[in-house]
Design an enzyme around this catalytic site. Structure first.
Site, short mmCIF file in Angstrom:
data_model
loop_
_atom_site.label_atom_id
_atom_site.label_comp_id
_atom_site.label_asym_id
_atom_site.label_seq_id
_atom_site.Cartn_x
_atom_site.Cartn_y
_atom_site.Cartn_z
N HIS A 1 58.35 31.04 4.25
CA HIS A 1 57.22 30.21 4.12
C HIS A 1 55.72 30.59 4.63
O HIS A 1 54.86 30.33 4.05
CB HIS A 1 57.61 28.51 4.18
CG HIS A 1 58.11 28.29 5.50
ND1 HIS A 1 59.51 28.46 5.78
CD2 HIS A 1 57.56 27.92 6.71
CE1 HIS A 1 59.82 28.22 6.86
NE2 HIS A 1 58.62 27.84 7.82
N HIS B 1 62.91 1.74 5.11
CA HIS B 1 64.02 1.44 5.91
C HIS B 1 65.29 1.36 5.00
O HIS B 1 65.04 0.78 3.87
CB HIS B 1 63.82 -0.07 6.71
CG HIS B 1 65.18 -0.46 7.45
ND1 HIS B 1 65.63 0.12 8.54
CD2 HIS B 1 65.95 -1.35 7.10
CE1 HIS B 1 66.54 -0.41 8.92
NE2 HIS B 1 67.09 -1.18 7.92
N ILE C 1 69.77 33.60 12.89
CA ILE C 1 70.98 34.12 12.09
C ILE C 1 72.26 34.06 12.82
O ILE C 1 73.10 33.54 12.14
CB ILE C 1 70.43 35.72 12.09
CG1 ILE C 1 69.10 35.84 11.06
CG2 ILE C 1 71.78 36.43 11.34
CD1 ILE C 1 68.91 37.08 10.59
P1 FAD Z 1 61.13 40.38 2.23
O1 FAD Z 1 61.48 39.24 1.78
O2 FAD Z 1 62.05 41.17 3.53
O3 FAD Z 1 60.97 41.20 1.04
C1 FAD Z 1 60.40 42.70 1.04
C2 FAD Z 1 60.71 43.53 -0.18
O4 FAD Z 1 60.04 44.76 -0.19
C3 FAD Z 1 62.10 43.88 -0.06
O5 FAD Z 1 62.77 43.39 -1.18
C4 FAD Z 1 62.32 45.56 -0.18
O6 FAD Z 1 63.16 45.84 -0.97
C5 FAD Z 1 60.92 45.48 -0.71
N1 FAD Z 1 60.30 46.88 -0.28
C6 FAD Z 1 60.23 47.34 1.17
N2 FAD Z 1 59.92 48.55 1.02
C7 FAD Z 1 59.59 49.05 -0.17
C8 FAD Z 1 58.80 49.97 -1.07
N3 FAD Z 1 58.38 50.98 -0.24
N4 FAD Z 1 58.71 49.94 -2.33
C9 FAD Z 1 59.15 48.65 -3.10
N5 FAD Z 1 60.01 47.85 -2.20
C10 FAD Z 1 59.73 47.74 -1.01
N6 FAD Z 1 63.31 32.42 6.39
C11 FAD Z 1 63.15 31.08 6.22
O7 FAD Z 1 61.74 30.50 6.01
N7 FAD Z 1 64.09 30.33 5.95
C12 FAD Z 1 65.46 30.61 6.12
O8 FAD Z 1 66.33 29.69 5.82
C13 FAD Z 1 65.63 31.90 6.47
N8 FAD Z 1 66.96 32.30 6.17
C14 FAD Z 1 67.20 33.73 6.60
C15 FAD Z 1 68.61 34.41 6.61
C16 FAD Z 1 68.85 35.47 6.91
C17 FAD Z 1 70.23 35.89 6.92
C18 FAD Z 1 67.55 36.53 6.97
C19 FAD Z 1 68.23 37.92 7.17
C20 FAD Z 1 66.51 36.07 7.02
C21 FAD Z 1 66.22 34.84 6.86
N9 FAD Z 1 64.69 34.26 6.58
C22 FAD Z 1 64.57 32.92 6.44
C23 FAD Z 1 63.62 35.13 6.97
C24 FAD Z 1 62.98 35.51 5.40
O9 FAD Z 1 64.22 36.08 4.78
C25 FAD Z 1 61.95 36.43 5.48
O10 FAD Z 1 61.02 35.88 6.51
C26 FAD Z 1 61.18 36.41 4.52
O11 FAD Z 1 62.07 37.17 3.46
C27 FAD Z 1 59.82 37.59 4.50
O12 FAD Z 1 59.13 37.72 3.31
P2 FAD Z 1 58.66 39.11 2.94
O13 FAD Z 1 58.13 39.14 1.66
O14 FAD Z 1 57.45 39.56 4.09
O15 FAD Z 1 59.64 40.28 2.91
P1 NAI Z 2 65.97 35.60 16.50
O1 NAI Z 2 64.84 36.22 17.14
O2 NAI Z 2 65.97 34.10 16.10
O3 NAI Z 2 67.19 35.60 17.63
C1 NAI Z 2 67.51 36.81 18.33
C2 NAI Z 2 68.36 36.52 19.57
O4 NAI Z 2 69.26 37.63 20.04
C3 NAI Z 2 67.43 35.98 20.45
O5 NAI Z 2 68.03 34.68 21.05
C4 NAI Z 2 67.48 36.93 21.65
O6 NAI Z 2 67.05 36.32 23.06
C5 NAI Z 2 68.68 37.56 21.50
N1 NAI Z 2 68.86 39.08 21.93
C6 NAI Z 2 67.84 39.89 21.84
N2 NAI Z 2 68.40 40.95 22.18
C7 NAI Z 2 69.93 40.91 22.65
C8 NAI Z 2 70.73 41.77 22.99
N3 NAI Z 2 70.59 43.01 23.43
N4 NAI Z 2 72.06 41.03 23.26
C9 NAI Z 2 72.16 39.64 23.03
N5 NAI Z 2 71.17 38.87 22.66
C10 NAI Z 2 69.99 39.50 22.61
O7 NAI Z 2 66.44 36.78 15.51
P2 NAI Z 2 67.67 36.74 14.55
O8 NAI Z 2 68.54 35.36 14.48
O9 NAI Z 2 68.15 38.20 14.29
O10 NAI Z 2 66.87 36.40 13.07
C11 NAI Z 2 65.70 37.31 12.76
C12 NAI Z 2 64.55 36.54 12.07
O11 NAI Z 2 64.94 35.91 10.58
C13 NAI Z 2 64.09 35.39 12.79
O12 NAI Z 2 62.61 35.99 13.40
C14 NAI Z 2 63.95 34.22 12.01
O13 NAI Z 2 62.55 33.67 11.91
C15 NAI Z 2 64.59 34.63 10.59
N6 NAI Z 2 65.41 33.68 10.20
C16 NAI Z 2 64.89 32.39 9.84
C17 NAI Z 2 65.72 31.48 9.19
C18 NAI Z 2 65.63 29.95 9.22
O14 NAI Z 2 64.30 30.14 8.98
N7 NAI Z 2 66.43 29.25 9.18
C19 NAI Z 2 67.46 32.01 9.23
C20 NAI Z 2 67.52 33.20 9.80
C21 NAI Z 2 66.68 34.18 10.01
#
Ligand code: FAD
Ligand code: NAI
Length: 468
Positions: free
Chosen positions: A324, A447, A186
């Site tokens: 995924h 290619h 992130i």
């Molecule tokens: P979520 O997507 O978190 O969905 C959970 C849902 O449950 C939410 O909508 C919430 O409102 C709902 N919920 C929670 N509790 C309740 C309740 N009690 N009743 C009703 N509803 C409830 N992953 C990737 O693979 N590729 C990426 O590019 C990527 N980019 C990311 C960028 C950011 C900024 C962030 C924060 C995450 C990113 N991730 C990415 C991670 C990805 O978003 C999560 O891994 C994924 O959304 C997890 O899916 P999930 O269904 O487990 O939960």
């Molecule tokens: P992250 O686990 O990827 O990175 C957190 C980073 O913060 C690590 O480098 C860690 O060493 C560092 N850290 C931990 N404690 C700290 C502290 N006190 N001070 C400074 N640095 C510290 O977690 P992030 O970026 O918050 O993302 C969360 C999750 O969301 C990830 O597990 C990722 O899988 C998912 N995500 C996936 C994306 C993608 O697939 N492109 C995009 C964004 C999020």
């Protein structure tokens, strides 16, 4: 049993939950999905994957128009940023995607129960919505409630000056100084967006390298490239306090292992040190559902909790927090409930960082193989030696393939480069089929494509790359 009873009630409408619901309905199970947000799609579609990729794409185009078009012989006048339009485009992309899930629910006859779900008995979910409370029966319950941003002690999020990724996707203006706590996925994606739009970016990372979960060579190369793009990295550093004043935020930092404190001034601070499972108010304690020390729901390898009939998938259980991965678990658990068999190969789940260049990974890193005492061979090929990369003007990075020293089976692949996120799909497929490096080397690759670098890395495993 309540009047309305379902075969499956999924709690959470993110990539795990909505996919599980669709698959269960496809298999003929009467299915409902409880979601408390105003739109479906969870973190990923609303405030995660999709909006971040929309802003990454837009900011990439801005950067290209400013700095790259000229080298292709395209002259533009002055290039200006229109942030409100960029944000409106991002919001439209999100809206189209979330509406798409609503359409899919209708098409597959999945009921969306709007409100906050709570498990009130072994086969019962109660939903508190705007219109009051409703209790439904559920032969099977799938928990897919996702995750939330992890707080940093002493750094209070207000989503204005001190933001999580959610606030970082909504900034009304480009901050002059953007500080990021956490050099993970992130942190680097959001740092790329705001850095390209003009912010001075400082990334503060607790460990001695960024992207600590990835292969060491990938981390090193990414730090070098992003550093060249203007990001400043403060490694081995921890934030101990944040003070918000009129002029911005003052962060107090010190070496991770202790030492003299320093101050960093910023206009906006992003907290991105990881995410933690979200299980608040679900009734897990009352139901006796087991949770581990990290707050994640404990499941069997069939995603069932210790309470029969209650399953959990996605960010709320162990494993990588990826959309995924959550989706595949959603499909698998629905198929199991329907009486089919299901399996996920957690060794072949790709991961992508959508910076530019992108970084991607599948399988084991070199560090993990060393730690496990596995004997391996390495094949590496740089994009500087790939014709298509040259034509694109995107020659940064490499493909690194790790194969078993005895069997030649591919154990991991790590890529830095243009479209690394697309290139990794071929390798996930190869690993799923148990391919050897030789299998990939002998597969005809078109290619000129970037994929030829994958083939060359496979050839390099056996010391015989053709173009290097
Ligand atoms: P979520 O997507 O978190 O969905 C959970 C849902 O449950 C939410 O909508 C919430 O409102 C709902 N919920 C929670 N509790 C309740 C309740 N009690 N009743 C009703 N509803 C409830 N992953 C990737 O693979 N590729 C990426 O590019 C990527 N980019 C990311 C960028 C950011 C900024 C962030 C924060 C995450 C990113 N991730 C990415 C991670 C990805 O978003 C999560 O891994 C994924 O959304 C997890 O899916 P999930 O269904 O487990 O939960
Ligand atoms: P992250 O686990 O990827 O990175 C957190 C980073 O913060 C690590 O480098 C860690 O060493 C560092 N850290 C931990 N404690 C700290 C502290 N006190 N001070 C400074 N640095 C510290 O977690 P992030 O970026 O918050 O993302 C969360 C999750 O969301 C990830 O597990 C990722 O899988 C998912 N995500 C996936 C994306 C993608 O697939 N492109 C995009 C964004 C999020």
């Amino acid at each position: 049993m309540p009047e309305k009873t379902y075969d499956v009630v999924v709690i959470g409408g993110g990539p795990g939950g909505y996919v599980a619901a669709i698959r269960a309905a496809q298999l003929g199970l009467k299915t409902a999905c409880v979601e408390m947000r105003k739109t479906l799609g969870g973190t990923c579609l609303n405030v995660g994957c999709i909006p971040s990729k929309a802003l990454l794409t837009s900011s990439e185009k801005f950067e290209e128009a400013k700095h790259s078009f000229a080298s292709h012989g395209i002259k533009l006048g002055s290039v200006e940023l229109d942030l409100p339009t960029m944000m409106a485009n991002k919001n439209k992309v999100v809206e189209d995607n979330t509406k798409g899930i609503e359409f899919l629910f209708k098409k597959n006859k999945v009921d969306w129960l709007k409100g906050r779900g709570r498990i009130t008995a072994r086969n019962e979910v109660t939903i508190e919505g705007d219109g009051g409370s409703e209790t439904v029966g559920a032969k099977n319950i799938i928990i897919a409630t996702g995750s939330e941003s992890m707080p940093v002690p002493g750094v209070e999020v207000d989503e204005q000056r001190i933001v999580t990724s959610t606030g970082a996707l909504e900034l009304a203006e480009v901050p002059k100084r953007f500080a990021v706590i956490g050099g993970g996925v992130i942190g680097l994606e959001m740092a790329s967006v705001w850095g390209r739009l003009g912010a001075e970016v400082t990334v503060i990372e607790f460990l001695d390298r960024i992207l600590p979960g990835m292969d060491g060579e990938v981390s090193k190369q990414m730090q070098r490239i992003l550093g060249k793009q203007g990001m400043t990295f403060k490694l081995n550093t921890k934030v101990t306090a944040a003070a918000v004043g009129n002029a911005g935020v003052t962060l107090t930092v010190e070496p991770s292992k202790g030492g003299e404190a320093q101050q960093i001034e910023a206009d906006v601070v992003l907290v991105a040190i990881g995410r933690r499972p979200y299980t608040a108010g679900l009734g897990l304690e009352e139901m006796g559902v087991e949770i581990n020390q990290r707050g994640r729901i404990v499941t069997s390898h069939h995603w069932e909790t210790n309470v029969p009939g209650i399953y959990a998938i996605g960010d709320v259980i162990e494993g990588q927090m990826l959309a995924h991965k959550a989706e595949d678990e959603g499909v698998a658990v629905a198929e199991l409930i329907a009486g089919q068999s299901a399996h996920i190969n957690y060794d072949a789940i790709p991961g992508v960082v959508y910076t530019w260049p992108e970084a991607s990974t599948v399988g084991k890193t070199e560090e993990q193989l060393k730690a496990a005492g596995v004997k391996y061979k390495v094949g590496k090929f740089p994009f500087t030696a790939n014709g298509r990369a040259r034509a694109l003007g995107m020659t940064e990075g490499f493909v690194k393939m790790l194969a078993d020293a005895a069997t030649d089976r591919v154990l991991g692949v790590h890529i830095v480069g243009a479209s690394a996120g697309d290139l990794i799909a071929e390798l996930a497929l190869a690993m799923e089929f148990g391919a050897s490096a030789e299998d990939i080397a002998r597969t005809c690759h078109a290619h000129p494509t970037l994929n030829e670098a994958v083939k060359e890395a496979a050839l390099a495993v056996d010391g015989r790359p053709l173009h290097m």
